[in-house]
Scaffold this active site. Structure first.
Site, PDB file in Angstrom:
ATOM      1  N   GLU A 294      40.782  38.745  42.479  1.00 33.97           N
ATOM      2  CA  GLU A 294      40.498  39.368  41.180  1.00 33.97           C
ATOM      3  C   GLU A 294      40.611  40.882  41.342  1.00 33.97           C
ATOM      4  O   GLU A 294      39.961  41.465  42.207  1.00 33.97           O
ATOM      5  CB  GLU A 294      39.105  38.948  40.692  1.00 33.97           C
ATOM      6  CG  GLU A 294      39.046  37.461  40.358  1.00 33.97           C
ATOM      7  CD  GLU A 294      40.214  36.993  39.497  1.00 33.97           C
ATOM      8  OE1 GLU A 294      40.462  37.594  38.437  1.00 33.97           O
ATOM      9  OE2 GLU A 294      40.898  36.034  39.898  1.00 33.97           O
ATOM     10  N   CYS A 328      35.505  46.860  35.904  1.00 33.18           N
ATOM     11  CA  CYS A 328      36.908  46.451  35.790  1.00 33.18           C
ATOM     12  C   CYS A 328      37.241  46.200  34.331  1.00 33.18           C
ATOM     13  O   CYS A 328      38.381  46.292  33.922  1.00 33.18           O
ATOM     14  CB  CYS A 328      37.152  45.215  36.626  1.00 33.18           C
ATOM     15  SG  CYS A 328      36.017  43.906  36.207  1.00 33.18           S
TER      16      CYS A 328
HETATM   17  P1  NAD Z   1      38.576  48.005  47.018  1.00 30.62           P
HETATM   18  O1  NAD Z   1      39.836  47.241  46.844  1.00 30.62           O
HETATM   19  O2  NAD Z   1      38.656  49.366  47.543  1.00 30.62           O
HETATM   20  O3  NAD Z   1      37.580  47.195  47.960  1.00 30.62           O
HETATM   21  C1  NAD Z   1      37.169  45.874  47.677  1.00 30.62           C
HETATM   22  C2  NAD Z   1      36.759  45.203  48.959  1.00 30.62           C
HETATM   23  O4  NAD Z   1      37.905  44.984  49.770  1.00 30.62           O
HETATM   24  C3  NAD Z   1      35.796  46.027  49.809  1.00 30.62           C
HETATM   25  O5  NAD Z   1      34.830  45.165  50.360  1.00 30.62           O
HETATM   26  C4  NAD Z   1      36.706  46.591  50.888  1.00 30.62           C
HETATM   27  O6  NAD Z   1      36.007  46.883  52.071  1.00 30.62           O
HETATM   28  C5  NAD Z   1      37.671  45.453  51.094  1.00 30.62           C
HETATM   29  N1  NAD Z   1      38.977  45.785  51.650  1.00 30.62           N
HETATM   30  C6  NAD Z   1      39.792  46.809  51.308  1.00 30.62           C
HETATM   31  N2  NAD Z   1      40.938  46.730  51.990  1.00 30.62           N
HETATM   32  C7  NAD Z   1      40.875  45.622  52.771  1.00 30.62           C
HETATM   33  C8  NAD Z   1      41.752  44.991  53.692  1.00 30.62           C
HETATM   34  N3  NAD Z   1      42.960  45.495  53.945  1.00 30.62           N
HETATM   35  N4  NAD Z   1      41.343  43.861  54.309  1.00 30.62           N
HETATM   36  C9  NAD Z   1      40.133  43.328  54.043  1.00 30.62           C
HETATM   37  N5  NAD Z   1      39.250  43.891  53.183  1.00 30.62           N
HETATM   38  C10 NAD Z   1      39.624  45.010  52.554  1.00 30.62           C
HETATM   39  O7  NAD Z   1      37.843  47.980  45.576  1.00 30.62           O
HETATM   40  P2  NAD Z   1      36.465  48.662  45.179  1.00 30.62           P
HETATM   41  O8  NAD Z   1      36.665  50.129  45.080  1.00 30.62           O
HETATM   42  O9  NAD Z   1      35.367  48.142  46.015  1.00 30.62           O
HETATM   43  O10 NAD Z   1      36.238  48.067  43.712  1.00 30.62           O
HETATM   44  C11 NAD Z   1      36.821  48.596  42.564  1.00 30.62           C
HETATM   45  C12 NAD Z   1      38.012  47.748  42.142  1.00 30.62           C
HETATM   46  O11 NAD Z   1      37.600  46.414  41.908  1.00 30.62           O
HETATM   47  C13 NAD Z   1      38.614  48.216  40.825  1.00 30.62           C
HETATM   48  O12 NAD Z   1      40.013  48.163  40.935  1.00 30.62           O
HETATM   49  C14 NAD Z   1      38.105  47.184  39.833  1.00 30.62           C
HETATM   50  O13 NAD Z   1      38.902  47.032  38.675  1.00 30.62           O
HETATM   51  C15 NAD Z   1      38.101  45.942  40.665  1.00 30.62           C
HETATM   52  N6  NAD Z   1      37.217  44.915  40.118  1.00 30.62           N
HETATM   53  C16 NAD Z   1      37.789  43.809  39.548  1.00 30.62           C
HETATM   54  C17 NAD Z   1      36.992  42.830  39.002  1.00 30.62           C
HETATM   55  C18 NAD Z   1      37.598  41.601  38.364  1.00 30.62           C
HETATM   56  O14 NAD Z   1      36.856  40.652  38.087  1.00 30.62           O
HETATM   57  N7  NAD Z   1      38.894  41.559  38.147  1.00 30.62           N
HETATM   58  C19 NAD Z   1      35.604  42.965  39.029  1.00 30.62           C
HETATM   59  C20 NAD Z   1      35.053  44.108  39.634  1.00 30.62           C
HETATM   60  C21 NAD Z   1      35.873  45.070  40.185  1.00 30.62           C
END
Ligand code: NAD
Length: 526
Positions: A294, A328
């Site tokens: 997501e 989001c």
């Molecule tokens: P992010 O992608 O920076 O991080 C999300 C998670 O992924 C974190 O736990 C991070 O440590 C991990 N991560 C990052 N790169 C990785 C990799 N290469 N391998 C494994 N793990 C990795 O996102 P964020 O800043 O934490 O959250 C904000 C984003 O989330 C926004 O884009 C928002 O729109 C989205 N979001 C989407 C929904 C939805 O339901 N679609 C809900 C909430 C947030």
């Protein structure tokens, strides 16, 4: 309707009511929780593998975005070897957890909900300190996690019951949902309780075991929930807790051959990377990894020339600036019919200018800080780009204070191809875009690579019907704001680059964590 027998006598699912902070008992409870939790800051938390505690020489810290010099929690910088060990421990525990009856697993969900209700203000306080949520935003996050526990517990009981098949003469057949194996849960920081806990509970109530790797911006909230799960009766090793750098240790969890699925919520970039990595078969891997990804959004609200402009202005202001635009589902584009363009802006601006920004523990502030320094700088860069692409009407700079505060910012006259009309900013920045007519508005709304939420304000029923068909988003709202999806009521997930449309909090969700086994037995066999 779910039968009472299938809810362990708990009755129908109902959304947890949000606390009303105009009531003095709730205000007092929140103040006390903030005080209690402030005495528990800067504690160190171990990695938990199979119930065993692991410490590393190198540590990481999570800090309070309202007061960046205040440490919230100290964490271990897990290595690739530890990541591998965590997957192995989850795999070992899967051998027994998969056979635990569904009602015992569901009971853990219901227990967790009960404990969360008891410790609700404490959880709110952790969210407030670690992720910069104001009181009502923090409480909504905790309430949503309670909902996920209650909803998924009931859903598992439904799925564990008999499933309908077409009868076949001379055979007795059944279909049973069985778990997948080891899952990696990778949540974002923005719903540090609800999304982290929701994905975890969905994965384990279905009989899987997991490694939870929280965001480095919100590990303390996750550590607090680990404590609740232990109290709720979840055995050691069913949920393992791993902190470490995403790019190395996080990827090791995803790539491990014994990892069976990944439940991720976060940015498009990280989601696509995880999708790519998990698609690659590793030596010794005997399945295709399943991914629930997501991702981001570039959500729009269409304000039609037949709309009630007061409700539209209120809905846009709340959707754009609640939790500093870091949802989001947040509205980052208001697409406004030319005929009412100036009038809408006139109604919107006083609402935006009245929003108070400051430390989130102070209930007078409607907006707290953005999550960290790097997010603040990225958002300020977008604002600079936006100033060149349009007309700045409100905000446009860092707000005063030591925290990562940004003024609620409105930039008008933005064209569909503009940077701030296409890229997810994830901060308090609203682009206002003129539309010639309703056709044009729908085209602009659909003109990004995302498709998460959207809303339309109009009194014209035909236009609402058209939007229901043509506005291509996973969650569309008519004559209301585009944030605030409720578990069970508005299953949540988006199209296109917003993700795999997993519909969290819906009846299809747990199936993503299960596989169906069909057994056909010939009757009267010789
Ligand atoms: P992010 O992608 O920076 O991080 C999300 C998670 O992924 C974190 O736990 C991070 O440590 C991990 N991560 C990052 N790169 C990785 C990799 N290469 N391998 C494994 N793990 C990795 O996102 P964020 O800043 O934490 O959250 C904000 C984003 O989330 C926004 O884009 C928002 O729109 C989205 N979001 C989407 C929904 C939805 O339901 N679609 C809900 C909430 C947030």
């Amino acid at each position: 309707m779910t039968s009472p027998a299938r809810t362990l006598g708990r009755g129908e699912f109902k959304n947890e009511p949000i606390k009303d902070f105009s009531k003095s008992e709730n205000r007092k409870a929140m103040e006390e929780a903030l005080k209690k939790v402030s005495g528990e800051l800067a504690r160190e938390y171990p990695i938990l593998i199979g119930g065993e505690k692991f410490f590393t020489k190198e540590k990481t810290q999570s800090t309070n975005p309202s007061h960046p010099d205040r440490v919230v929690g100290i964490f271990q910088k897990g290595t690739v070897e530890m990541a591998n060990q965590a997957v192995e421990a989850a795999h070992k525990e899967f051998a027994s957890w998969q056979w635990v009856p569904a009602d015992e697993r569901a009971e853990c969900c219901f227990n967790a909900a009960k404990i969360l209700r008891k410790r609700r203000f404490e959880m709110n306080a952790w969210l407030c300190y670690e992720t910069g949520k104001t009181w009502p935003e923090a409480d909504a996050d905790t309430a949503e996690l309670i909902d996920f526990c209650e909803f998924y517990g009931r859903e598992m009981l439904r799925l564990a019951g008999p499933q309908e098949l077409i009868p076949s003469a001379g055979e007795q057949n059944y279909l049973k949902y069985i778990p997948l194996g080891v899952g990696i849960v990778i949540p974002p920081w923005n719903f540090a309780a609800a999304i982290m806990g929701g994905m975890t509970m969905a994965a384990i109530v279905t009989g899987n075991t997991v490694v939870v790797k929280p965001s480095s911006d919100s590990p303390t909230v996750a550590a607090f929930f680990m404590e609740i799960m232990r109290e709720a009766g979840v055995p050691n090793g069913v949920v393992n807790f791993f902190t470490g750098p995403g790019a190395t240790a996080g990827e090791a969890l995803v790539a491990h051959p014994k990892t069976r699925f990944i439940a991720f919520t976060g940015s498009k970039e990280a989601g696509l990377r995880i999708g790519e990595l998990s698609a690659k078969k590793q030596p010794g891997q005997i399945w295709i990894k399943r991914t629930v990804l997501e991702m981001g959004g570039k959500d729009a609200i269409i304000v039609d020339d037949e709309a009630d402009l007061d409700s539209a202005a209120e809905g846009v202001a709340q959707s754009a600036f609640g939790f500093q635009g870091q949802k989001c589902s947040a509205c980052s584009r208001a697409i406004v019919a030319e005929k009412v363009y100036d009038k809408f802006i006139e109604k919107l601006l006083p609402r935006v200018k009245a929003l108070k920004v400051g430390p989130s523990e102070n209930p007078e502030n409607y907006m707290g800080p953005v999550i960290n320094k790097s997010a603040m700088n990225t958002i300020l860069d977008y604002i600079e780009a936006g100033k060149k692409e349009g007309r700045l009407l409100a905000g446009g700079a860092k707000a005063s204070g030591d925290g990562y505060f940004i003024e609620p910012t409105v930039i008008a006259d933005i064209k569909p191809g503009a940077k701030i009309a296409q890229e997810e900013i994830f901060g308090p920045v609203l682009a206002i875009m003129p539309a010639k007519d309703f056709d044009d508005a729908l085209n602009i709304a659909n003109g990004t690579e995302y498709g998460l939420t959207g809303a339309v304000y109009t009194k014209n029923k035909k236009k609402l019907a058209r939007a229901s068909r043509e506005f291509h988003v996973g969650n569309l709202y008519l004559n209301r704001k585009c944030t605030g999806a409720k578990v069970g009521v508005h299953p949540f997930g988006g199209f296109n680059m917003s993700g795999t449309d997993s519909k969290a909090g819906g009846q299809d969700y747990l199936l993503l964590f299960l596989q169906a086994k069909v057994v056909a037995e010939k009757l009267n066999a010789k």
